[in-house]
Design an enzyme around this catalytic site. Structure first.
Site, PDB file in Angstrom:
ATOM      1  N   ASP A 209      -9.340   8.786   2.179  1.00 20.51           N
ATOM      2  CA  ASP A 209      -9.126   7.879   3.300  1.00 20.51           C
ATOM      3  C   ASP A 209      -7.680   8.031   3.753  1.00 20.51           C
ATOM      4  OD1 ASP A 209      -9.553   5.759   5.112  1.00 20.51           O
ATOM      5  OD2 ASP A 209      -8.700   4.350   3.682  1.00 20.51           O
TER       6      ASP A 209
ATOM      7  N   ARG B 283      -0.973   3.523  15.450  1.00 23.66           N
ATOM      8  CA  ARG B 283      -2.319   2.952  15.552  1.00 23.66           C
ATOM      9  C   ARG B 283      -2.392   2.135  16.835  1.00 23.66           C
ATOM     10  NH1 ARG B 283      -5.077   2.373  10.534  1.00 23.66           N
ATOM     11  NH2 ARG B 283      -5.869   0.348  11.204  1.00 23.66           N
TER      12      ARG B 283
ATOM     13  N   ASN C 298     -14.538  -0.378   2.630  1.00 23.48           N
ATOM     14  CA  ASN C 298     -15.245   0.617   3.438  1.00 23.48           C
ATOM     15  C   ASN C 298     -15.264   1.994   2.785  1.00 23.48           C
ATOM     16  OD1 ASN C 298     -12.500   0.922   3.730  1.00 23.48           O
ATOM     17  ND2 ASN C 298     -12.612   1.596   5.854  1.00 23.48           N
TER      18      ASN C 298
END
Length: 1022
Positions: free
Chosen positions: A408, A558, A775
Site C-alpha cells: 500500500d 493528495r 482496506n
C-alpha cells in the site's frame, strides 16, 4: 429432540425469517399466539477445543499427517504379528511426537480460552426490574437495555436509545473492527433520546424489527415501533448510524443506553471472524513430496526383500535349516498369508527410513527461531515503542523465497501525516505561507497578521471545507472551575481533532479556527476525488481547476475537489421527502438511497480543489532498491489518483527516470482494453528486441535478458476490472515483463484479486503484501506480511508478521529470511539423509542373514536414534547457523537470488542428498564388514567374536564397560562440534569420522571388538 434431529437431517428445516423482532427490556406480549424466538447468548468463543473433545479432536488432526498415520499403522502391525523389532521402537517415538505436539496446541488453545473468559466475564450494567444491575457480559440477552460508560467497549451490538448529550448523539471509535481511529458520530432513536433515567427506559413500550445477523459492518436495516399514549404507534427507520457495534469504544460521551439486538457469535464482529486459509510454505510442500518418495523406497525395499527371501528359500536347505525347524502349523499355513506376514515384517524392519521426528523438530525450529525476529533491535521502532511481531511461525522460511512484494502507499510508504500545501479557488491557485493563503506568484501582503477581505467564491469555498467533514473535537477536562464558553471560539489549547481521514484533519485544522460560519439558505456541500465530483459539475472554473488538480498530483499532493449546490424551498422539500421514503424502506434500501443521492448530487457548482502533502517514510527509496537488487519485484497498490501515485512512485524510487512507463488507464470497454494491452505487448517486444526494428541490430537481441531497458506499468482500477474480465493471460504477460507495476484507484477487493491472480499463475511465485489499514486486510490475507500502521491493528491481527516501518522489510527478508530458509532446508534434507544412512545397512544386512529379518541395531538405539541422537544436534544447527554475516547479506542483496525458487529443496538437490546417503551407508556397512571380516568367528551362542590372539589379554571387562560411557560421551560432543562449529568444507569429513566411530562402538557392544582396539581404530582415523 426428535425435531432437532429431523432438522439436522433436513427433513424438517427450521423456519428462517428474514427479520427478527426484539422487544425492548424483554417486555413480551401477554396475549395472542406469541412464540418466543431463540437467540444466541453473549459468549464469544475463539477456542478450538474443550476439555471433553481435546483428546479425540487433537488426535484426529495429528493423524491426518502422513508420517504420524504411517507410524500408527506400523505400531499396530507390530502388535498384531511377530516382527523383528519390539513395538516400543515405533510406539515410543510416536507417543513422544504426539505428546509434544498436543502439549503445544493445548497450551495455545488454553491461551484462547483465557482471552475468551476475560471478555465473557467482563462486568456490565443492565437495566432489569426497574434498576441498574451489574452482571457479566456473557449474561446479556437480546432485548436487554445496557449502559456503557466513557472509554468502555460495547459488549454487544446495541441500538442507541439515549445518551447524556442533549442532542442524543455519541462518539465512538472502531479501531478494533475496521482499523480506523477516527471518531464516528452515532444517533439515538429520536423518540427515546431524552429517556436517560433508568425508570423511563424501563417503562418503554417499543419493538425493534431488524434483519437477521450479517457480517457487513456498515449495513443495518431496521425499524422501531413505539407505543405512545393514547395507543398511537410511531414507525421510526433505523440505520447503521443508530447501531453501536460490539468491540467499538465509546469516546467523548459520559454514558449511553442501548438495547441489545445481536449478541455473542451473532454480533457483526464475531461474524467477521474470518478463519484465514491455512498457508503452507514451499518447504512443507517439498517435505510431503519427499515423504511420499521415501514411502516408495520403503515399499520397494520391503517387496524386494520378501521376493528375495522366497527365492533364497526355494532350496530346501535354506527353507528349513537344521537350527530352525518348522512346526506342522507353519508347514500347512497359507503361502499368501506367509508372504503378507513377511512383507509386513520387512516393512516394520525398514520403517525408520521415514523420519518420524521430522515434523516435531521442524515445529520446534520454527517456534524457537521466530523469537529472533522479536529480539532483533534493528527491527525495533523507538518512537512508537513497537518491536517486530510474529503471528505465524509456520512461514519463517517463506521470507527467504519472496518474489513479489505488494505494498500500500498511504501509511506504508508514507507517514500518513498530512500537511496542507496548496489549493485552487475559482480557478486561482493559492499557497500556504506562514499559515496564510497567498495567491500564486505573490508574497505575503499582511505582515501584521490581519486577514484580507474575502470575495464570495473564496468565502463559500472555505465554508465548504469547514463544514463538509466528519471531524470531531475533543476537549481535555481540567480540574477546578472554568469558563463554560471557553471553547466556543475554537482557540482552546486543550482542543484535539479526530477525523475519518488525515486529509480532513489537515484541512479543518487549517480553517476551522479562522472563520465564523453562518448560512441563511439551503446549500449542499460535497467534496471528493476529481473523478467522482467533476462529472457532475456544470458551472465554475472546471478546466482551470482540472489543470490545477493535475499540477498538485504531479507534485505528489493528495487532491480533493469541492463543489456545492443551492436549493430552493420547493427543491429542498422534495429532497427531504424522497430521503425519508428511502430511509424508511426495509427492502432495497441501498438502491433507493442511491437513486435519491443521484438526484441530489447533480448540477453542482465547482468551488475549487485542495492539495495536502503526505511525506515519505525514512529510507523507503533505499529499501525498494535493495529489494530490486535481490530480484524482488515491487507492486504498489493504492487508491490515489493516477498522477499522485506516479509522482510518489518516482520520488520513492519505485519508478526511476530512465524507466519506460507503460500505461493502461481510462479504458472504457473490453475491446479498447484488449487493443491497449496488445499495443503494450508489441511496444515491450519492440523495445526489448531491437531486431524487430532493424536487421543491423541483431546483436542487441539480448537486451531483454540483460535488463538494459526496464519497464514500469501503470494501471487504474477501472481498466484493471476490464483486463481481468476476459484478458487475464495477456495482462499477466505484460505485468511479468515489467520490473515495477503501479495500480491506482484500487478498491480493497481489487488489491486482493491482484495478489490472488499472481499467486495462482503457472509459476506459483511467493508473494508478500504490506498494508497498515483495514482496506489492506483482504490483500494481507492473500499473502503473508502485515505492517503496523496508524489506522489501527486490524491489519496486524490478520497478518503473519508485523513490522513498524517499511525500511525494516529489507532486513526481515534479506537477513532473517535468508537464514531461516537455509536452516530449515538443511534440517529437512539432513533428516532424510541420516535415515537413509541408518536403514540402508539394515537392508544390506539381510543379504548376509538369508533375509531372516534379523535387526542390526538394538531396540533402544532404534528408539532414541530419531528422538535424541540425531535430532538435537541438527536442531541446534538450524537455530544458530549463519553462513554469511548479516551485514554482508544487507550490503549485497544479490545473495538473496542464490536461494530463490526453493533451490536448496529442489528435486535435484534432494536426489543429491539421497544419493549421498546411500553412498555413505554402503561405505559404513562394507567398511565395517571389511574391518571385522577376517578376525571374527561364530560362537556357539550365535554371537560373533574377535579372535583372542588379536586382543590384549590384560584388558578386563569392567574396564571395557567404563570405556563405553566415555566413548559415547566423546562421540556425542564430537558430533555436535562437527555439525555446529566447523566450517562447511570440514563438516562432512568430521561427520563421517564420527559415524564410523559409532559403528565401531556398536561393534564393541556386540562383543565383536575390544574397547582398546575400538579406541585405537578411532584415533587412527580408520
Amino acid at each position: 429432540m426428535i425435531r432437532w434431529i429431523r432438522q439436522q437431517l433436513g427433513f424438517d428445516p427450521p423456519h428462517q425469517s428474514d427479520t427478527r423482532t426484539v422487544y425492548i427490556a424483554n417486555k413480551f406480549p401477554q396475549h395472542g399466539h406469541y412464540i418466543p424466538q431463540r437467540f444466541a447468548d453473549n459468549r464469544i468463543i475463539s477456542s478450538k477445543y474443550t476439555i471433553w473433545n481435546f483428546i479425540p479432536k487433537n488426535l484426529f488432526e495429528q493423524f491426518r499427517r502422513i508420517a504420524n498415520f504411517y507410524f500408527l499403522i506400523i505400531f499396530l502391525v507390530q502388535l498384531m504379528i511377530d516382527t523383528p523389532t519390539s513395538p516400543i521402537t515405533s510406539g515410543l517415538p510416536l507417543f513422544f511426537v504426539i505428546t509434544v505436539t498436543a502439549i503445544k496446541q493445548g497450551y495455545e488453545d488454553w491461551l484462547r480460552h483465557k482471552a475468551d473468559n476475560e471478555v465473557n466475564g467482563a462486568p456490565v450494567f443492565v437495566v432489569r426490574s426497574g434498576s441498574l444491575v451489574q452482571t457479566r457480559s456473557k449474561n446479556i440477552r437480546v432485548g436487554d437495555i445496557v449502559r456503557v460508560a466513557k472509554d468502555e467497549t460495547f459488549p454487544a451490538d446495541l441500538v442507541l436509545l439515549s445518551s447524556d448529550r442533549a442532542e442524543g448523539t455519541c462518539h465512538i471509535t472502531t479501531a478494533s473492527l475496521d482499523g480506523e481511529t477516527n471518531l464516528k458520530t452515532h444517533y439515538a432513536v429520536p423518540e427515546t433520546a431524552v429517556s436517560q433515567s433508568v425508570s423511563r427506559l424501563e417503562s418503554l413500550q417499543a419493538v425493534v424489527e431488524c434483519q437477521q445477523p450479517e457480517a457487513d459492518l456498515y449495513r443495518y436495516h431496521s425499524q422501531s415501533d413505539h407505543r405512545n399514549p393514547p395507543h398511537t404507534v410511531s414507525l421510526i427507520p433505523l440505520g447503521s448510524e443508530n447501531l453501536l457495534l460490539r468491540g467499538a469504544r465509546l469516546k467523548n460521551t459520559k454514558e449511553i443506553f442501548g438495547v441489545a439486538v445481536y449478541t455473542g457469535m451473532e454480533s457483526k464482529m464475531a461474524l467477521n471472524y474470518k478463519c484465514k486459509s491455512q498457508k503452507r510454505s514451499a518447504v512443507e510442500k517439498s517435505m510431503n513430496t519427499f515423504l511420499i518418495i521415501y514411502l516408495g523406497i520403503l515399499l520397494f525395499e520391503a517387496i524386494l526383500s520378501t521376493i528375495l527371501k522366497y527365492a533364497w528359500q526355494a532350496e530346501n536347505k535354506w527353507d528349513e535349516p537344521f537350527y530352525n525347524q518348522k512346526t506342522d502349523q507353519e508347514r500347512n499355513s497359507s503361502q499368501i498369508l506367509k508372504f503378507i506376514s513377511d512383507f509386513l515384517a520387512f516393512l516394520v524392519l525398514y520403517n525408520f527410513i521415514i523420519p518420524i521426528s521430522l515434523y516435531v523438530t521442524v515445529e520446534l525450529q520454527k517456534f524457537l527461531g521466530s523469537f529472533f525476529i522479536g529480539w532483533d533491535l534493528d527491527l525495533y521502532h523507538e518512537e512508537s515503542d513497537q518491536k517486530a511481531q510474529v503471528n505465524t511461525s509456520d512461514l519463517n522460511e517463506e521470507l527467504g523465497q519472496v518474489e513479489y512484494v505488494f505494498t500500500d502507499k498511504t501509511g506504508t510508504l508514507t507517514e500518513n501525516e498530512m500537511q496542507f500545501r496548496e489549493c485552487s479557488i475559482n480557478g486561482i491557485k493559492y499557497q500556504e505561507i506562514n499559515g496564510k493563503l497567498v495567491p500564486e506568484g505573490m508574497t505575503e501582503d499582511s505582515p501584521d497578521g490581519s486577514v484580507p477581505c474575502l470575495n464570495g467564491e473564496e468565502e463559500l469555498f472555505l465554508k465548504a471545507v469547514s463544514l463538509c467533514h466528519t471531524v470531531q473535537i475533543s476537549y481535555d477536562q481540567t480540574d477546578g472551575p472554568g469558563d463554560p464558553f471557553s471553547h466556543a471560539n475554537g482557540f482552546s489549547p486543550q482542543m484535539e481533532y479526530y477525523a475519518s481521514s488525515p486529509d480532513e484533519k489537515a484541512l479543518v485544522e487549517r480553517y476551522l479556527m479562522t472563520f465564523c460560519l453562518s448560512l441563511g439558505e439551503k446549500v449542499l456541500f460535497t467534496k471528493g476525488a476529481e473523478s467522482a465530483v467533476l462529472p457532475y459539475t456544470t458551472s465554475g472554473e472546471i478546466d482551470k481547476t482540472r489543470v490545477h488538480v493535475d499540477e498538485f498530483a504531479l507534485k505528489g499532493l493528495r487532491t480533493l475537489v469541492v463543489a456545492c449546490r443551492h436549493f430552493s424551498a420547493d427543491e429542498y422539500q422534495e429532497v427531504d421527502r424522497r430521503l425519508h421514503e428511502a430511509r424508511t424502506a426495509l427492502q432495497q434500501r441501498e438502491e433507493r438511497l442511491v437513486e435519491v443521492f443521484n438526484f441530489i448530487e447533480k448540477d453542482l457548482e465547482l468551488l475549487g480543489a485542495t492539495g495536502v502533502e503526505d511525506k515519505l517514510q525514512d529510507k523507503v527509496q533505499e529499501t525498494i532498491e535493495s529489494l530490486r537488487l535481490a530480484g524482488i519485484k515491487v507492486w504498489v497498490l493504492t487508491g490515489d489518483k493516477h498522477e499522485t501515485a506516479v509522482s510518489v512512485s518516482l520520488s520513492c524510487g519505485h519508478f526511476h527516470r530512465t524507466m519506460n512507463i507503460l500505461e493502461l488507464v481510462q479504458q472504457k470497454s473490453d475491446r479498447e482494453c484488449a487493443e491497449q494491452l496488445r499495443r503494450l505487448a508489441r511496444r515491450y517486444n519492440t523495445l526489448a528486441h531491437p531486431f524487430y526494428r532493424c536487421d543491423v541490430c541483431l546483436c542487441l537481441c539480448r537486451i531483454k535478458e540483460d535488463h538494459v531497458i526496464q519497464h514500469g506499468l501503470v494501471v487504474d482500477g477501472a481498466s484493471l476490472s476490464l483486463a481481468l474480465r476476459e484478458h487475464e493471460k495477456l495482462f499477466m504477460e505484460v505485468c511479468k515483463n515489467c520490473s515495477a507495476v503501479l495500480c491506482c484507484r484500487m478498491a480493497p477487493l481489487q488489491k486482493a484479486k491482484v495478489v490472488r491472480l499472481l499467486k495462482t499463475s503457472p509459476e506459483k511465485p511467493i508473494t508478500l503484501a504490506i498494508g497498515d489499514g483495514a482496506n489492506d486486510v483482504s490483500m494481507i490475507q492473500e499473502a503473508h506480511v502485515g505492517i503496523m500502521g496508524k489506522e489501527g491493528r486490524q491489519a496486524v491481527r490478520n497478518s503473519d508478521y508485523a513490522i513498524a516501518r517499511f525500511k525494516f522489510l529489507a532486513k526481515l527478508l534479506l537477513v532473517h529470511g535468508h537464514f531461516y530458509y537455509i536452516r530449515i532446508a538443511t534440517l529437512v534434507q539432513y533428516f532424510f539423509y541420516k535415515n537413509v544412512c541408518f536403514i540402508t545397512p539394515q537392508f544390506l544386512y539381510q543379504f548376509f542373514c538369508l533375509f531372516s529379518q534379523q535387526t542390526l541395531y538394538d531396540s533402544v538405539y532404534l528408539t532414541l536414534y530419531n528422538i535424541c541422537f540425531t535430532s538435537l544436534p541438527i536442531l541446534v544447527y538450524s537455530l544458530f547457523e549463519q553462513l554469511v554475516h548479516p551485514h554482508v547479506l544487507q550490503s549485497k542483496p544479490a545473495l538473496y537470488r542464490d536461494i530463490s525458487k526453493n533451490s536448496l529443496l529442489s528435486f535435484k538437490t534432494f536426489l543429491y542428498w539421497t544419493f549421498l546417503g546411500f553412498c555413505h551407508a554402503f561405505v559404513f556397512f562394507f567398511g565395517s564388514y571389511i574391518l571385522m571380516g577376517e578376525d571374527t568367528t561364530l560362537m556357539g551362542n550365535g554371537q560373533v567374536s574377535v579372535s583372542p590372539a588379536s586382543l590384549p589379554s590384560s584388558l578386563l571387562f569392567s574396564y571395557s564397560r567404563s570405556c563405553v560411557s566415555v566413548a559415547g560421551l566423546l562421540l556425542c560432543l564430537t558430533f555436535i562440534l562437527a555439525v555446529v562449529l566447523l566450517p562447511p568444507p570440514c563438516r562432512e569429513g568430521a561427520v563421517c569420522f564420527v559415524v564410523k566411530a559409532k559403528l565401531l562402538w556398536l561393534a564393541f557392544q556386540k562383543r565383536t571388538i575390544s574397547a582398546s582396539s575400538c579406541l585405537e581404530l578411532i584415533c587412527a582415523g580408520r
